[in-house]
Design a protein around this motif. Structure first.
Motif, PDB file in Angstrom:
ATOM      1  N   THR A 198       0.853  -1.183   0.000  1.00 22.11           N
ATOM      2  CA  THR A 198       0.000   0.000   0.000  1.00 22.11           C
ATOM      3  C   THR A 198       0.898   1.245   0.000  1.00 22.11           C
ATOM      4  OG1 THR A 198      -0.015   0.106   2.401  1.00 22.11           O
ATOM      5  CG2 THR A 198      -1.746  -1.220   1.345  1.00 22.11           C
ATOM      6  N   ARG A 199       0.283   2.410  -0.069  1.00 25.57           N
ATOM      7  CA  ARG A 199       1.075   3.638   0.020  1.00 25.57           C
ATOM      8  C   ARG A 199       1.858   3.649   1.319  1.00 25.57           C
ATOM      9  NH1 ARG A 199       1.139   8.731   2.156  1.00 25.57           N
ATOM     10  NH2 ARG A 199       1.884  10.425   0.805  1.00 25.57           N
ATOM     11  N   LYS A 200       1.223   3.222   2.394  1.00 27.60           N
ATOM     12  CA  LYS A 200       1.867   3.180   3.706  1.00 27.60           C
ATOM     13  C   LYS A 200       3.022   2.187   3.739  1.00 27.60           C
ATOM     14  CE  LYS A 200       0.666   2.110   8.549  1.00 27.60           C
ATOM     15  NZ  LYS A 200      -0.440   1.665   9.434  1.00 27.60           N
ATOM     16  N   GLY A 201       2.902   1.110   2.949  1.00 25.76           N
ATOM     17  CA  GLY A 201       3.901   0.055   3.002  1.00 25.76           C
ATOM     18  C   GLY A 201       5.003   0.152   1.973  1.00 25.76           C
ATOM     19  N   LYS A 202       4.867   1.066   0.983  1.00 22.80           N
ATOM     20  CA  LYS A 202       5.840   1.122  -0.119  1.00 22.80           C
ATOM     21  C   LYS A 202       7.271   1.278   0.379  1.00 22.80           C
ATOM     22  CE  LYS A 202       2.870   3.070  -3.782  1.00 22.80           C
ATOM     23  NZ  LYS A 202       3.006   2.002  -4.775  1.00 22.80           N
ATOM     24  N   PHE A 203       7.498   2.268   1.251  1.00 30.21           N
ATOM     25  CA  PHE A 203       8.855   2.550   1.708  1.00 30.21           C
ATOM     26  C   PHE A 203       9.450   1.367   2.465  1.00 30.21           C
ATOM     27  CE2 PHE A 203      11.909   4.489   4.723  1.00 30.21           C
ATOM     28  CZ  PHE A 203      12.733   5.135   3.823  1.00 30.21           C
ATOM     29  N   LEU A 204       8.582   0.503   2.997  1.00 30.06           N
ATOM     30  CA  LEU A 204       9.026  -0.632   3.811  1.00 30.06           C
ATOM     31  C   LEU A 204       9.042  -1.935   3.026  1.00 30.06           C
ATOM     32  CD1 LEU A 204       6.839   0.231   6.938  1.00 30.06           C
ATOM     33  CD2 LEU A 204       9.235   0.855   6.561  1.00 30.06           C
ATOM     34  N   ALA A 205       8.950  -1.844   1.695  1.00 27.30           N
ATOM     35  CA  ALA A 205       8.781  -3.035   0.862  1.00 27.30           C
ATOM     36  C   ALA A 205       9.858  -4.092   1.081  1.00 27.30           C
ATOM     37  CB  ALA A 205       8.730  -2.641  -0.620  1.00 27.30           C
ATOM     38  N   ASP A 206      11.119  -3.674   1.148  1.00 27.60           N
ATOM     39  CA  ASP A 206      12.190  -4.653   1.307  1.00 27.60           C
ATOM     40  C   ASP A 206      12.118  -5.353   2.656  1.00 27.60           C
ATOM     41  OD1 ASP A 206      13.128  -4.096  -1.199  1.00 27.60           O
ATOM     42  OD2 ASP A 206      14.786  -2.823  -0.533  1.00 27.60           O
ATOM     43  N   GLY A 207      11.798  -4.609   3.707  1.00 26.14           N
ATOM     44  CA  GLY A 207      11.671  -5.211   5.028  1.00 26.14           C
ATOM     45  C   GLY A 207      10.496  -6.168   5.109  1.00 26.14           C
ATOM     46  N   ILE A 208       9.376  -5.791   4.491  1.00 28.99           N
ATOM     47  CA  ILE A 208       8.210  -6.671   4.466  1.00 28.99           C
ATOM     48  C   ILE A 208       8.551  -7.959   3.722  1.00 28.99           C
ATOM     49  CG2 ILE A 208       5.850  -6.936   3.603  1.00 28.99           C
ATOM     50  CD1 ILE A 208       5.551  -3.869   3.963  1.00 28.99           C
ATOM     51  N   ALA A 209       9.216  -7.814   2.584  1.00 26.45           N
ATOM     52  CA  ALA A 209       9.593  -8.986   1.790  1.00 26.45           C
ATOM     53  C   ALA A 209      10.464  -9.938   2.599  1.00 26.45           C
ATOM     54  CB  ALA A 209      10.311  -8.555   0.515  1.00 26.45           C
ATOM     55  N   SER A 210      11.434  -9.394   3.321  1.00 33.80           N
ATOM     56  CA  SER A 210      12.331 -10.265   4.097  1.00 33.80           C
ATOM     57  C   SER A 210      11.571 -11.019   5.178  1.00 33.80           C
ATOM     58  CB  SER A 210      13.470  -9.454   4.713  1.00 33.80           C
ATOM     59  OG  SER A 210      12.986  -8.538   5.682  1.00 33.80           O
ATOM     60  N   ASP A 211      10.515 -10.406   5.715  1.00 29.17           N
ATOM     61  CA  ASP A 211       9.695 -11.096   6.709  1.00 29.17           C
ATOM     62  C   ASP A 211       8.830 -12.191   6.089  1.00 29.17           C
ATOM     63  OD1 ASP A 211      10.678  -9.643   8.812  1.00 29.17           O
ATOM     64  OD2 ASP A 211       9.039  -8.187   8.839  1.00 29.17           O
ATOM     65  N   LEU A 212       8.633 -12.115   4.775  1.00 26.51           N
ATOM     66  CA  LEU A 212       7.836 -13.136   4.081  1.00 26.51           C
ATOM     67  C   LEU A 212       8.706 -14.220   3.450  1.00 26.51           C
ATOM     68  CD1 LEU A 212       5.159 -10.903   2.286  1.00 26.51           C
ATOM     69  CD2 LEU A 212       4.964 -12.121   4.459  1.00 26.51           C
ATOM     70  N   PHE A 213      10.037 -14.090   3.597  1.00 24.00           N
ATOM     71  CA  PHE A 213      10.923 -15.121   3.061  1.00 24.00           C
ATOM     72  C   PHE A 213      10.644 -16.461   3.735  1.00 24.00           C
ATOM     73  CE2 PHE A 213      14.686 -12.180   1.736  1.00 24.00           C
ATOM     74  CZ  PHE A 213      13.920 -11.709   0.685  1.00 24.00           C
ATOM     75  N   PHE A 214      10.747 -17.502   2.941  1.00 29.47           N
ATOM     76  CA  PHE A 214      10.611 -18.870   3.459  1.00 29.47           C
ATOM     77  C   PHE A 214      11.975 -19.301   3.972  1.00 29.47           C
ATOM     78  CE2 PHE A 214      10.242 -23.439   3.453  1.00 29.47           C
ATOM     79  CZ  PHE A 214       8.912 -23.681   3.770  1.00 29.47           C
ATOM     80  N   ILE A 215      12.064 -19.644   5.241  1.00 29.90           N
ATOM     81  CA  ILE A 215      13.323 -20.076   5.831  1.00 29.90           C
ATOM     82  C   ILE A 215      13.333 -21.595   5.904  1.00 29.90           C
ATOM     83  CG2 ILE A 215      14.884 -19.873   7.787  1.00 29.90           C
ATOM     84  CD1 ILE A 215      14.304 -17.244   6.316  1.00 29.90           C
ATOM     85  N   ASN A 216      14.229 -22.184   5.130  1.00 29.08           N
ATOM     86  CA  ASN A 216      14.347 -23.651   5.101  1.00 29.08           C
ATOM     87  C   ASN A 216      15.303 -24.061   6.204  1.00 29.08           C
ATOM     88  OD1 ASN A 216      14.544 -26.341   4.443  1.00 29.08           O
ATOM     89  ND2 ASN A 216      14.443 -25.948   2.234  1.00 29.08           N
ATOM     90  N   LEU A 217      14.773 -24.693   7.234  1.00 27.61           N
ATOM     91  CA  LEU A 217      15.569 -25.035   8.420  1.00 27.61           C
ATOM     92  C   LEU A 217      16.211 -26.410   8.317  1.00 27.61           C
ATOM     93  CD1 LEU A 217      13.177 -23.668  11.196  1.00 27.61           C
ATOM     94  CD2 LEU A 217      15.147 -22.546  10.159  1.00 27.61           C
ATOM     95  N   GLU A 218      16.038 -27.104   7.211  1.00 27.72           N
ATOM     96  CA  GLU A 218      16.627 -28.436   7.099  1.00 27.72           C
ATOM     97  C   GLU A 218      18.145 -28.363   6.968  1.00 27.72           C
ATOM     98  OE1 GLU A 218      14.770 -30.499   3.898  1.00 27.72           O
ATOM     99  OE2 GLU A 218      12.777 -30.444   4.809  1.00 27.72           O
TER     100      GLU A 218
END
Length: 397
Positions: free
Chosen positions: A377-397
């Motif tokens: 959103t407009r509110k989230g644009k500036f934070l796009a990279d941080g949001i993306a990193s929080d949505l990364f799939f972390i493979n713990l195997e």
């Protein structure tokens, strides 16, 4: 140049519909002087320039089979400062691409250029070459900012070169930097308005960041320069978005704004996962399955090429790597992240994970979900990279 139409909905841009389309990036590793904030690979000594051009042409020839089924749609000269090359040197490299690859009619050919290299006569000469897009590294129209960043040009050169360039080039992009210490919102808006006054169809803008091992990092650490303020940068980013959108620009990627039909074809291809070949020291390549990168050292690069070796490393991307990269690039663009694509390309585990983890950001108004597409959103644009990193799939195997 005939500009190509781009769709601004969730469909791929029309010029990328050819699945065999690919791009070539040429890294020119030379600069007249080092900007205080820059951590890209370059040398301020031009002694090996002719030798480097020969090596770049040799690498182009040696890698001609890597895109043997591809059509080159974009050629991009980046760096460094590609405008330190003469027109004849640029032409030699372009000829090498045409001699080794199949190139579409009227490809987008971009030259990154600094204002101090763009005299009136040089611009006229460049307009007679195959270069049809200029990306001009202005960064600021204010002398104090340019001196703080240690740019090679001054404010007058920035103004004069753009005024001259618009008479000879239809497709021009201007780079600007926001979040500069002590830059007021008023001065930032004056920068933006000055850029708009030239009628250019594309503006790229980035927040000043303090990268390790740069002069700026040292100055901030010693207290010589105040550290950039995240709050000020966010304010200036939103002022930029509102001002450019009010002037008919489309905010098609986090740092890029273009009039319709003037989005960067080269960069858009990167963000939408198309193949590209990187030539020159430190240049990266991507073929959809693996990523490779050349050594970031001019001497080692030259030695390897002269020994008929390719000075690169390669990594095969796992399904998790490709998912994470899609999330990162997708959230930066107006095309967003397709949950249908996540499900079909990466599988139900990744789909379920994305739906679950994104709900928090949707509830907080940072992401919007519509017609199967996640976007900031407009509110989230500036934070796009941080949001993306929080949505990364972390493979713990």
């Amino acid at each position: 140049m005939t500009a190509k139409t781009i769709d601004t909905d969730n469909k791929e841009p029309s010029f990328l519909l050819n699945k065999k389309g690919a791009g070539i990036y040429i890294h020119i590793p030379f600069c007249k002087q080092a900007c205080h904030y820059c951590d890209f690979h370059f040398s301020t000594s031009l002694k090996k320039k002719e030798e480097m051009i020969v090596a770049i042409i040799s690498e182009i020839s040696a890698r001609k089979d890597e895109l043997k089924d591809g059509l080159i749609q974009t050629i991009y000269f980046g760096g460094g400062t590609p405008s330190v090359l003469s027109n004849e040197e640029i032409q030699l490299i372009i000829d090498a691409v045409y001699n080794n690859f199949i190139v579409v009619d009227n490809p987008e050919i971009t030259l990154e250029a600094n204002p101090d290299d763009l005299s009136g006569s040089r611009i006229i000469e460049l307009s007679k070459t195959p270069i049809n897009r200029l990306s001009i590294g202005v960064q600021s129209f204010f002398e104090e900012d340019l001196k703080m960043m240690n740019r090679a040009h001054n404010a007058q050169e920035a103004t004069e070169c753009i005024a001259e360039a618009v008479a000879y080039f239809d497709n021009i992009s201007i780079d600007l930097i926001y979040g500069i210490p002590n830059m007021s919102n008023e001065r930032w808006l004056q920068n933006v308005q000055r850029a708009l006054s030239f009628g250019v169809p594309h503006i790229s803008s980035y927040a000043l960041t303090v990268e390790p091992k740069t002069a700026l990092h040292t100055f901030v650490k010693k207290g010589i320069i105040a550290p950039p303020s995240d709050e000020a940068a966010q304010e200036q980013f939103l002022l930029l978005v509102d001002t450019l959108e009010a002037n008919g620009f489309i905010h098609y990627e986090l740092s890029n704004f273009g009039k319709e039909s003037y989005f960067s074809q080269n960069n858009t291809a990167y963000w939408l996962g198309k193949r590209y070949l990187g030539i020159g020291p430190s240049a990266h390549s991507y073929n959809g399955i693996s990523r490779s990168w050349n050594v970031a050292n001019n001497a080692l690069y030259l030695k390897a090429i002269q020994n008929n070796e390719l000075p690169s490393e390669e990594e095969n991307l796992t399904i998790t790597d490709r998912y994470n990269e899609y999330i990162m690039t997708g959230l930066r663009t107006i095309w967003g992240v397709s949950t249908e694509r996540v499900n079909s390309e990466f599988g139900s585990e990744y789909y379920d994970y994305l739906i679950k983890e994104s709900s928090h950001f949707i509830n907080n108004g940072l992401l919007a979900f519509e017609n199967g597409i996640l976007k900031t959103t407009r509110k989230g644009k500036f934070l796009a990279d941080g949001i993306a990193s929080d949505l990364f799939f972390i493979n713990l195997e």
